[in-house]
Design a protein around this motif. Structure first.
Motif, short mmCIF file in Angstrom:
data_model
loop_
_atom_site.label_atom_id
_atom_site.label_comp_id
_atom_site.label_asym_id
_atom_site.label_seq_id
_atom_site.Cartn_x
_atom_site.Cartn_y
_atom_site.Cartn_z
N GLY A 159 -24.90 -64.35 42.41
CA GLY A 159 -25.41 -64.10 41.02
C GLY A 159 -25.29 -65.24 39.91
N ALA A 160 -25.69 -64.74 38.50
CA ALA A 160 -25.61 -65.77 37.62
C ALA A 160 -24.50 -66.28 36.99
CB ALA A 160 -26.43 -65.43 36.48
N HIS A 161 -23.23 -65.45 37.42
CA HIS A 161 -22.04 -65.93 36.51
C HIS A 161 -20.98 -66.45 37.64
CE1 HIS A 161 -23.91 -64.39 33.15
NE2 HIS A 161 -24.36 -63.33 33.72
N ALA A 162 -21.30 -67.00 38.63
CA ALA A 162 -20.41 -67.67 39.54
C ALA A 162 -19.28 -68.13 39.29
CB ALA A 162 -21.16 -68.39 40.73
N VAL A 163 -19.39 -69.10 38.31
CA VAL A 163 -18.12 -69.89 37.99
C VAL A 163 -17.02 -69.06 37.23
CG1 VAL A 163 -17.32 -72.04 36.44
CG2 VAL A 163 -19.42 -72.05 37.84
N ARG A 164 -17.65 -68.20 36.27
CA ARG A 164 -17.01 -67.13 35.51
C ARG A 164 -16.14 -66.06 36.46
NH1 ARG A 164 -19.91 -63.06 31.77
NH2 ARG A 164 -21.14 -64.83 31.29
N ASP A 165 -17.09 -65.73 37.39
CA ASP A 165 -16.52 -64.90 38.42
C ASP A 165 -15.35 -65.45 39.23
OD1 ASP A 165 -18.33 -63.02 37.35
OD2 ASP A 165 -19.74 -63.32 39.12
N ALA A 166 -15.51 -66.67 39.70
CA ALA A 166 -14.53 -67.21 40.45
C ALA A 166 -13.02 -67.33 39.63
CB ALA A 166 -15.03 -68.65 40.88
#
Length: 191
Positions: free
Chosen positions: A115-122
């Motif tokens: 999805g679009a928020h991969a870095v934030r999610d990690a």
């Protein structure tokens, strides 16, 4: 014989720029026939102008079906050997991804953090390691077969911007190497 590449991009164009420069320097034995963007004001447009690569603007309209059909026809008319989604923030229609060879770059180690928020999610998941993935695009969101991955450690004190910048550096090298390998294997399969 040089293979043609169509890049799809929506943003700053750092991945598109890395690919274009690699084709111009001979690091990739292919040529970028154009960069298609759905964002006519995106920074990628100016980068393409400087690099003398044709830009095709295809802004999203209210009728998604007709937009998908037009994207298909534009791509079909260019007949690229490879379509590279480089920060293109649109899900491609099933017909598109089943007709054309399409790869995507994603700032995480898929299947983790699609999805679009991969870095934030990690960061939110307190992952110790994330990275970059190049994968084939299928009809799902970041669900296609993984081609290549490289890890990027999450450092103490990382913000989303800092971590994303380190991932982008890895991503640029990985996408160039992957495209080079894919075009070489296409070349070998046609001999």
């Amino acid at each position: 014989m040089s293979k043609s590449i169509l890049i799809l991009a929506s943003g700053t164009g750092s991945l598109a720029q890395a690919i274009i420069v690699a084709t111009q320097s001979g690091q990739i034995s292919g040529n970028v026939i154009g960069v298609l963007t759905d964002q006519p004001e995106a920074q990628v447009v100016a980068k393409c102008a400087v690099l003398e690569v044709p830009i095709i603007t295809h802004p999203m309209n209210s009728d998604r079906k007709s937009w998908d059909e037009e994207l298909f026809l534009i791509t079909q008319s260019l007949n690229p050997a490879l379509v590279v989604s480089a920060g293109f923030m649109r899900i491609l229609a099933p017909e598109f991804v089943s007709t054309f060879k399409v790869i995507n770059s994603h700032p995480a180690l898929l299947p983790n953090f699609p999805g679009a928020h991969a870095v934030r999610d990690a960061l939110a998941a307190k992952a110790a390691v994330t990275g970059a993935t190049i994968h084939w695009v299928d009809a799902g969101m970041d669900t296609g077969k993984v081609i290549a991955q490289r890890e990027v450690p999450v450092l103490e004190g990382d913000t989303e911007a800092l971590l994303h910048e380190r991932i982008k550096i890895v991503e640029r090298g990985l996408i160039v190497a992957t495209i080079s390998d894919l075009l070489a294997s296409m070349e070998n399969n046609h001999e």
